[in-house]
Enzyme design. Structure first.
Site, PDB file in Angstrom:
ATOM      1  N   HIS A 212      -0.647   9.048  -2.723  1.00 14.86           N
ATOM      2  CA  HIS A 212      -1.067   9.283  -1.336  1.00 14.86           C
ATOM      3  C   HIS A 212      -0.324  10.454  -0.691  1.00 14.86           C
ATOM      4  O   HIS A 212      -0.773  10.994   0.320  1.00 14.86           O
ATOM      5  CB  HIS A 212      -0.925   8.007  -0.492  1.00 14.86           C
ATOM      6  CG  HIS A 212       0.464   7.619  -0.130  1.00 14.86           C
ATOM      7  ND1 HIS A 212       1.168   6.653  -0.823  1.00 14.86           N
ATOM      8  CD2 HIS A 212       1.296   8.038   0.855  1.00 14.86           C
ATOM      9  CE1 HIS A 212       2.354   6.499  -0.259  1.00 14.86           C
ATOM     10  NE2 HIS A 212       2.464   7.326   0.759  1.00 14.86           N
ATOM     11  N   ASP A 252      -1.301   4.319  -7.177  1.00 15.75           N
ATOM     12  CA  ASP A 252      -0.635   5.192  -6.206  1.00 15.75           C
ATOM     13  C   ASP A 252       0.504   5.981  -6.838  1.00 15.75           C
ATOM     14  O   ASP A 252       1.625   6.028  -6.323  1.00 15.75           O
ATOM     15  CB  ASP A 252      -0.126   4.381  -5.011  1.00 15.75           C
ATOM     16  CG  ASP A 252       0.224   5.268  -3.820  1.00 15.75           C
ATOM     17  OD1 ASP A 252      -0.301   6.385  -3.757  1.00 15.75           O
ATOM     18  OD2 ASP A 252       1.039   4.848  -2.988  1.00 15.75           O
ATOM     19  N   GLY A 321       8.253   9.331   4.437  1.00 12.96           N
ATOM     20  CA  GLY A 321       8.980  10.414   3.769  1.00 12.96           C
ATOM     21  C   GLY A 321       9.695   9.916   2.526  1.00 12.96           C
ATOM     22  O   GLY A 321       9.981  10.688   1.617  1.00 12.96           O
ATOM     23  N   ASN A 322       9.977   8.599   2.479  1.00 17.71           N
ATOM     24  CA  ASN A 322      10.567   8.001   1.279  1.00 17.71           C
ATOM     25  C   ASN A 322       9.536   7.808   0.171  1.00 17.71           C
ATOM     26  O   ASN A 322       9.894   7.592  -0.991  1.00 17.71           O
ATOM     27  CB  ASN A 322      11.176   6.631   1.588  1.00 17.71           C
ATOM     28  CG  ASN A 322      12.624   6.713   2.016  1.00 17.71           C
ATOM     29  OD1 ASN A 322      12.967   6.487   3.168  1.00 17.71           O
ATOM     30  ND2 ASN A 322      13.492   7.036   1.057  1.00 17.71           N
ATOM     31  N   SER A 323       8.252   7.867   0.524  1.00 23.59           N
ATOM     32  CA  SER A 323       7.196   7.593  -0.449  1.00 23.59           C
ATOM     33  C   SER A 323       7.318   8.486  -1.679  1.00 23.59           C
ATOM     34  O   SER A 323       7.372   9.715  -1.573  1.00 23.59           O
ATOM     35  CB  SER A 323       5.826   7.797   0.193  1.00 23.59           C
ATOM     36  OG  SER A 323       5.558   6.807   1.151  1.00 23.59           O
ATOM     37  N   GLY A 376     -16.484  -6.402 -15.764  1.00 26.53           N
ATOM     38  CA  GLY A 376     -17.525  -6.961 -14.912  1.00 26.53           C
ATOM     39  C   GLY A 376     -17.444  -8.460 -14.726  1.00 26.53           C
ATOM     40  O   GLY A 376     -18.463  -9.157 -14.816  1.00 26.53           O
TER      41      GLY A 376
END
Length: 599
Positions: A212, A252, A321-323, A376
């Site tokens: 992200h 992510d 900002g730590n991401s 599925g």
């Protein structure tokens, strides 16, 4: 931002209000199970379709040919022309297998090692599932070994650096700076940027961060300006150009590359060794403040914030900002990747377990978007007793019409116990194994089938979605934990879309999609009104259960509506819930289009 359930988004009430003014009544027809290959015309048509599909989708054609072999072998010995059908089916399978071997040589020659390995492993899986001896050519064996060696050696990871302190390791962290140019709002322009964290994992300059953080740079819908830089911990002024190599939206995660020699490189540890209460440290650039380290403990391991996996909750102080920064233990080994700045969780902090990164790292190095596999189906962890702390597999509750799991012969009620030889105890195990499987490949699914399970068409008067025995009686818990017949299915793993629930919504009959999306199994209760139903069963912990529904509650579907931008489907129902004293009520409920329980 990582994908979170729609209910936590601010736009929920807005879209719900729009939904209540709209109506959507779709008529859909479902098809289930394996075609009747005892019909000569169907058998011939299948062989023709497989031959046509060979060049456009070689592994799918190989899978269909394998199923054809299995089905013809299973015919009664007195079936007319059985020997001829077996010969034709096996000849077709051999043709598909030869073509797949050829692709292994070609992909390896072109240095597409991940693809070469995918074809090779799927071919071996198909032979194994049929119980046939696979005798590869010398050229195939050589190409397979070369592809596996090259693919596995893409990451050049450091050995444990026991002589380095946490202060030393901070030098291996970076600030990720995404410059998005100037945005104009209300006639005023302002600098637009995204700031995150990252850390070196490779002496060649490869960096791990969150998807992200760099999402705009890889989003095909984004048409604005975008430039990626990093800043070293020891030099907060110099912007060093970087580029995105690979990314995984589901987990992510993203892999970046810069052309500098890292001052320090992190070692990937194992989050499996962590325990609740254990001390951990978060390194990053909160609000752009480089080289910040905070400490805390692991609070929990079972937070279902990403669509298919659980993440860790930590109490170390982290901020926007730590991401993308590393979460390390006292030895400096990476235990997770921090993701931060979630408006709905003020004061709560989370990290992605490093095991997920290690599982997809080779694919990130291969470049581009990492896609995940699914078959599925919808199911939940199976336990012999509700009080059991560990599961005994994953019980399939629903199969999507036309899905590869249904086509492979799996049935609702089957309990998945292993995938490609890897044991599955619960739904988390199953999703973790699937993360390591590549789409457009074949997998062996081991399962246990309750002895009383029978095959019957999906008729409401008899059974719903093949879930109950043909006499209409629901299986008891004793039936499920009693006599069970082991089995094995060969399944084609398709690409898991961003919203698997959307695929179910589009393919399935409207009332049937309530089971996998809302956790509420409905059956018709009126001949005259096809929108009136009775709740047959409610999945514990599902949306219907949390909304207060119980078995035998009457339900009338007023309308349903898909909101793809919100990743949700909404339904307006008229009901008289037992838990509400059978009072008449119009109820609006919503469900996410992706969840841990869709696989």
């Amino acid at each position: 931002m990582p994908p979170f359930t729609f209910m936590r988004r601010p736009a929920f009430l807005f879209f719900l209000s729009i939904f209540l003014l709209c109506s959507s009544c779709l008529s859909r027809k479902a098809d289930y199970g394996i075609p009747d290959f005892t019909d000569e015309r169907i058998f011939v048509k299948e062989t023709e379709d497989i031959a046509k599909e060979r060049e456009t989708s070689p592994l799918r054609s190989l899978w269909r040919a394998a199923l054809l072999v299995r089905e013809t072998d299973a015919r009664p010995d007195d079936f007319e022309h059985k020997d001829d059908c077996i010969r034709r089916a096996r000849a077709l399978f051999d043709e598909c297998a030869s073509y797949t071997q050829k692709l292994v040589y070609e992909k390896n020659r072109d240095k597409k090692y991940a693809e070469a390995l995918r074809f090779a492993e799927s071919l071996e899986t198909a032979y194994s599932a049929l119980g046939l001896a696979f005798e590869p050519s010398a050229e195939f064996a050589k190409a397979r070994i070369e592809a596996e060696t090259a693919f596995k050696n893409l990451p050049v990871l450091p050995s444990r650096q026991a002589d380095k302190t946490l202060a030393d390791l901070i030098q291996g962290s970076v600030t990720v700076w995404v410059d998005l140019g100037v945005k104009v709002e209300k006639g005023m322009g302002y600098a637009s940027r995204v700031i995150g964290s990252g850390f070196f994992i490779d002496e060649r300059g490869y960096i791990i961060t969150n998807h992200h953080v760099i999402a705009d740079l890889v989003d095909p819908k984004y048409e604005g300006y975008g430039k990626l830089y990093i800043k070293k911990a020891s030099d907060s002024e110099t912007r060093i150009p970087a580029k995105v190599i690979g990314w995984d939206k589901t987990l992510d995660l993203a892999l970046l590359k810069t052309e500098i020699k890292p001052p320090s490189v992190f070692t990937l540890g194992s989050s499996e060794n962590l325990a609740v209460g254990e001390r951990i440290y978060a390194i990053g650039s909160p609000a752009g403040l480089e080289s910040t380290i905070t400490s805390g403990i692991v609070s929990s391991f079972d937070r279902k914030l990403l669509s298919t996996v659980s993440v860790m909750q930590i109490d170390a102080a982290v901020n926007s900002g730590n991401s993308g920064g590393p979460l390390v233990n006292e030895k400096g080994e990476v235990q997770g990747i921090v993701f931060a700045g979630l408006p709905a969780f003020q004061g709560l902090n989370f990290a992605i377990p490093v095991e997920y990164l290690k599982t997809v790292l080779e694919l990130l190095y291969s470049g581009g978007e990492t896609e995940h596999a699914w078959m599925g189906a919808y199911g939940r962890t199976f336990k012999h007793k509700p009080s059991d702390k560990t599961g005994a597999g994953v019980e399939i509750l629903y199969l999507m019409p036309g899905s590869s799991a249904s086509r492979a012969g799996l049935l609702p009620g089957d309990i998945v116990s292993a995938v490609n030889g890897k044991a599955v105890r619960n739904i988390e195990d199953l999703q973790f194994v699937l993360i390591g499987c590549r789409p457009d490949s074949l997998a062996r699914i081991e399962y246990r089938r309750p002895a009383k399970t029978e095959t019957a068409p999906p008729d409401d008067k008899v059974r719903a979605d093949n879930k109950t025995p043909a006499d209409g009686k629901q299986q008891s818990a004793d039936d499920k934990v009693g006599a069970q017949i082991p089995g094995e299915a060969l399944v084609y793993l398709d690409v898991r879309s961003e919203y698997p629930g959307k695929t179910i919504y589009e393919r399935e009959a409207e009332y049937r999609m309530f089971y996998p999306l809302f956790g509420m199994e409905l059956v018709h209760s009126s001949v005259g009104n096809k929108r009136k139903f009775t709740v047959r069963s409610v999945v514990k912990g599902g949306i219907a259960d949390e909304s207060g529904f119980s078995p035998n509650d009457p339900v009338e579907i007023i309308r349903t509506k898909l909101f793809e931008d919100e990743g949700a489907v909404y339904a307006e129902l008229y009901t008289k819930k037992r838990k509400s004293g059978y009072l008449d009520v119009n109820l609006a409920v919503g469900a996410p289009l992706d969840s841990l329980y869709l696989f």
